[in-house]
Scaffold this motif. Structure first.
Motif, PDB file in Angstrom:
ATOM      1  N   GLU A  87       0.792  -1.226   0.000  1.00 54.31           N
ATOM      2  CA  GLU A  87       0.000   0.000   0.000  1.00 54.31           C
ATOM      3  C   GLU A  87       0.829   1.283   0.000  1.00 54.31           C
ATOM      4  O   GLU A  87       0.559   2.173  -0.771  1.00 54.31           O
ATOM      5  N   PRO A  88       1.844   1.428   0.865  1.00 56.73           N
ATOM      6  CA  PRO A  88       2.564   2.710   0.869  1.00 56.73           C
ATOM      7  C   PRO A  88       3.290   2.995  -0.442  1.00 56.73           C
ATOM      8  O   PRO A  88       3.592   4.132  -0.740  1.00 56.73           O
ATOM      9  N   ASN A  89       3.557   1.972  -1.221  1.00 50.69           N
ATOM     10  CA  ASN A  89       4.295   2.144  -2.469  1.00 50.69           C
ATOM     11  C   ASN A  89       3.437   1.926  -3.709  1.00 50.69           C
ATOM     12  O   ASN A  89       3.970   1.730  -4.791  1.00 50.69           O
ATOM     13  N   ASP A  90       2.134   1.929  -3.555  1.00 48.57           N
ATOM     14  CA  ASP A  90       1.246   1.630  -4.674  1.00 48.57           C
ATOM     15  C   ASP A  90       1.433   2.657  -5.791  1.00 48.57           C
ATOM     16  O   ASP A  90       1.150   3.843  -5.599  1.00 48.57           O
ATOM     17  N   PRO A  91       1.924   2.229  -6.960  1.00 46.80           N
ATOM     18  CA  PRO A  91       2.144   3.173  -8.055  1.00 46.80           C
ATOM     19  C   PRO A  91       0.849   3.755  -8.622  1.00 46.80           C
ATOM     20  O   PRO A  91       0.873   4.727  -9.355  1.00 46.80           O
ATOM     21  N   HIS A  92      -0.276   3.164  -8.256  1.00 43.47           N
ATOM     22  CA  HIS A  92      -1.576   3.657  -8.731  1.00 43.47           C
ATOM     23  C   HIS A  92      -2.347   4.383  -7.635  1.00 43.47           C
ATOM     24  O   HIS A  92      -3.559   4.546  -7.739  1.00 43.47           O
ATOM     25  N   ALA A  93      -1.672   4.834  -6.589  1.00 37.95           N
ATOM     26  CA  ALA A  93      -2.342   5.507  -5.472  1.00 37.95           C
ATOM     27  C   ALA A  93      -3.104   6.752  -5.934  1.00 37.95           C
ATOM     28  O   ALA A  93      -4.221   7.008  -5.473  1.00 37.95           O
ATOM     29  N   VAL A  94      -2.523   7.521  -6.835  1.00 43.65           N
ATOM     30  CA  VAL A  94      -3.181   8.748  -7.312  1.00 43.65           C
ATOM     31  C   VAL A  94      -4.463   8.424  -8.072  1.00 43.65           C
ATOM     32  O   VAL A  94      -5.522   8.976  -7.754  1.00 43.65           O
ATOM     33  N   PRO A  95      -4.433   7.528  -9.079  1.00 41.99           N
ATOM     34  CA  PRO A  95      -5.692   7.205  -9.765  1.00 41.99           C
ATOM     35  C   PRO A  95      -6.749   6.624  -8.808  1.00 41.99           C
ATOM     36  O   PRO A  95      -7.940   6.904  -8.963  1.00 41.99           O
ATOM     37  N   VAL A  96      -6.304   5.850  -7.813  1.00 42.61           N
ATOM     38  CA  VAL A  96      -7.240   5.310  -6.824  1.00 42.61           C
ATOM     39  C   VAL A  96      -7.890   6.467  -6.076  1.00 42.61           C
ATOM     40  O   VAL A  96      -9.117   6.520  -5.926  1.00 42.61           O
ATOM     41  N   SER A  97      -7.088   7.417  -5.621  1.00 39.22           N
ATOM     42  CA  SER A  97      -7.626   8.553  -4.860  1.00 39.22           C
ATOM     43  C   SER A  97      -8.520   9.443  -5.718  1.00 39.22           C
ATOM     44  O   SER A  97      -9.433  10.085  -5.206  1.00 39.22           O
TER      45      SER A  97
END
Length: 137
Positions: A87-97
């Motif tokens: 989770e802390p390194n998820d490369p898709h964190a921005v699209p998820v948010s």
């Protein structure tokens, strides 16, 4: 099949292909198995892909989404590197948010390690066959 299903989510599919150095950094020293241009040609050969983003960044940023006018970011459930899952390194964190991320069930469970293992077995078989052939000559 995942590219077909991703294409069905929109009217234009751009597939990102990471640089060899990026893949090597995140997946290990023996990866990628194919060079970036070979991977690009393989992806472009898929009828569902309209364009390829060469040297795609590992992390999808807000700027990238805005610049490329991206409506949906898709990935499969099969991810075979530790940094792709944590989770802390998820490369898709921005699209998820941003609410534009879609995760599709990966129907093919073939991992990079399994492909590398198959290649190694095949290499051993070919080497053995060549040694047998030399002995017979």
């Amino acid at each position: 099949d995942i590219l077909r299903r991703a294409r069905a989510l929109g009217d234009y599919l751009v597939a990102g292909v990471h640089a060899d150095e990026v893949v090597n950094k995140h997946r290990g020293s023996n990866h990628p198995i194919m060079a970036m241009h070979e991977r690009m040609l393989s992806v472009l050969g898929c009828r569902y892909v309209d364009d390829v983003l060469l040297d795609a960044p590992w992390v999808v940023s807000r700027e990238m989404v805005a610049t490329l006018n991206i409506a949906v970011v898709v990935r499969g459930t099969l991810r075979d590197c530790a940094e792709c899952v944590a989770e802390p390194n998820d490369p898709h964190a921005v699209p998820v948010s941003m609410g534009i991320h879609v995760q599709l069930q990966s129907e093919v469970t073939l991992s990079l390690e399994e492909i590398a293992s198959r290649l190694q077995i095949r290499r051993s078989e070919v080497s053995s066959r060549q040694a047998d052939k030399k002995r017979k000559e």
